[in-house]
Scaffold this motif. Structure first.
Motif, short mmCIF file in Angstrom:
data_model
loop_
_atom_site.label_atom_id
_atom_site.label_comp_id
_atom_site.label_asym_id
_atom_site.label_seq_id
_atom_site.Cartn_x
_atom_site.Cartn_y
_atom_site.Cartn_z
N ILE A 1 0.92 -1.43 -0.18
CA ILE A 1 0.33 -0.23 0.19
C ILE A 1 1.05 1.11 0.01
O ILE A 1 1.87 0.94 0.81
N GLN B 1 -1.08 4.94 3.68
CA GLN B 1 -1.07 3.69 4.91
C GLN B 1 -1.53 3.91 6.67
O GLN B 1 -1.85 5.40 6.95
N TYR C 1 0.36 -0.73 9.60
CA TYR C 1 0.64 -0.63 8.44
C TYR C 1 1.76 -0.34 8.28
O TYR C 1 2.92 -0.99 8.53
N THR D 1 -4.57 5.80 -8.22
CA THR D 1 -3.69 4.94 -7.47
C THR D 1 -4.44 4.03 -8.07
O THR D 1 -5.71 3.54 -7.86
N LEU E 1 -3.54 0.09 -7.29
CA LEU E 1 -3.37 -1.43 -6.06
C LEU E 1 -2.85 -2.61 -6.63
O LEU E 1 -4.20 -3.10 -7.25
N ALA F 1 -0.66 -6.49 -2.77
CA ALA F 1 -0.42 -5.16 -2.18
C ALA F 1 -1.76 -5.41 -0.90
O ALA F 1 -1.93 -6.01 0.37
N LEU F 2 -2.88 -6.08 -1.76
CA LEU F 2 -4.37 -6.51 -0.90
C LEU F 2 -3.73 -8.39 -0.16
O LEU F 2 -4.50 -8.41 1.48
N LEU G 1 -6.56 -1.71 5.17
CA LEU G 1 -7.74 -2.03 3.57
C LEU G 1 -9.42 -0.99 4.55
O LEU G 1 -9.77 -0.18 3.32
N ILE H 1 -8.22 2.92 3.33
CA ILE H 1 -8.34 2.86 1.94
C ILE H 1 -10.38 2.64 1.62
O ILE H 1 -10.38 3.86 0.90
#
Length: 280
Positions: free
Chosen positions: A111, A116, A120, A161, A163, A167-168, A182, A185
């Motif tokens: 991320i 962030q 994280y 963005t 992603l 990244a998830l 998450l 986001i």
């Protein structure tokens, strides 16, 4: 390109240097292009120094004093404007980020910093420097969260963005930390503050799967592209290079899920983390 905006010299050391540079250049009767030619840089580079978009480096401060006859003004003052809590290779990119009206970014494995959560970010800093004192990690986390406050403004910068699904799925710290990251986001998306797309594993070999890309656009100067690696980074306004990175971003974006589908996936993976481990 829009004309140069007026800076408040009292707002920051960099604004002061920019205002003084513009004053000294105009007093010498030089255009940005003419001054740039004497420093072997572009006119847009001079414009970025004057607008405060780009940091003045010591080698350019020395040349400016010589060309503009300002004795040692820029040499004496460029060090103050260069002070930053960020590593040298990243500091200028962060400062440009704070002045951008639009940012486009793709990240392949993690991320990005602007998005962030504190948990994280803390896990990443601890992994990067496992023997660092707690105080240093705390300071780094605080700096990163402060960067994210750029998005407290309701509209600027416009952040788009992409992603990567990796990244998830890459568990940083714990399921709880990932769920929080998450959800953070997703909240930005639901506030209509950012545009978010996810590049799914099923997209295969598209665009750029090796390194991230960040493109930054400004109201009064040429766009920047920034790429980085471990302990290093490169910021450029070279038009062919920026154009190449724009194409790469567009290719990645074309292979990504729609914003609506991306939000569904992000919230689904967050829910999986909240109830255990998500399936790859």
């Amino acid at each position: 390109m829009p004309g140069p905006k007026d800076l408040d010299p009292s707002s920051s050391p960099r604004a002061l240097l920019g205002a003084e540079l513009r004053h000294a250049r105009e007093k010498s009767g030089l255009s940005q292009e003419e001054l740039g030619a004497r420093l072997f840089v572009s006119g847009s580079f001079i414009g970025q120094l004057e607008s405060g978009t780009r940091r003045m480096q010591p080698e350019y401060a020395r040349l400016l004093d010589d060309v503009l006859g300002t004795e040692d003004f820029f040499r004496r003052n460029c060090g103050v404007s260069a002070k930053s809590s960020y590593p040298t290779h990243f500091a200028e990119a962060v400062e440009a980020e704070s002045r951008a009206v639009s940012i486009k970014q793709y990240t392949p494995t993690l991320i990005p910093g602007l998005l962030q959560s504190s948990g994280y970010a803390r896990a990443l800093f601890r992994a990067y420097e496992p023997t660092a004192p707690k105080e240093k990690v705390d300071e780094s986390v605080a700096d990163r969260i402060a960067r994210g406050r750029l998005l407290d403004h309701p509209t600027t910068p416009m952040l788009w963005t992409v992603l990567d699904e990796a990244a998830l799925r890459r568990k940083v710290s714990s399921p709880q930390v990932m769920a929080e990251a998450l959800r953070h986001i997703a909240a930005l998306v639901r506030r209509h503050r950012i545009i978010m797309q996810v590049l799914p594993f099923s997209a295969g070999e598209v665009g750029s799967l090796v390194s991230g890309i960040k493109l930054m656009y400004f109201s009064d100067s040429a766009p920047f592209a920034y790429v980085e690696g471990v302990g290093m980074g490169h910021l450029t306004d070279d038009p062919p290079t920026v154009t190449r990175h724009e194409l790469t971003f567009d290719l990645v974006r074309a292979g990504a899920l729609s914003p609506r589908e991306s939000l569904v996936l992000i919230e689904s993976v967050a829910q999986d983390y909240e109830h255990g481990e998500p399936h790859p």
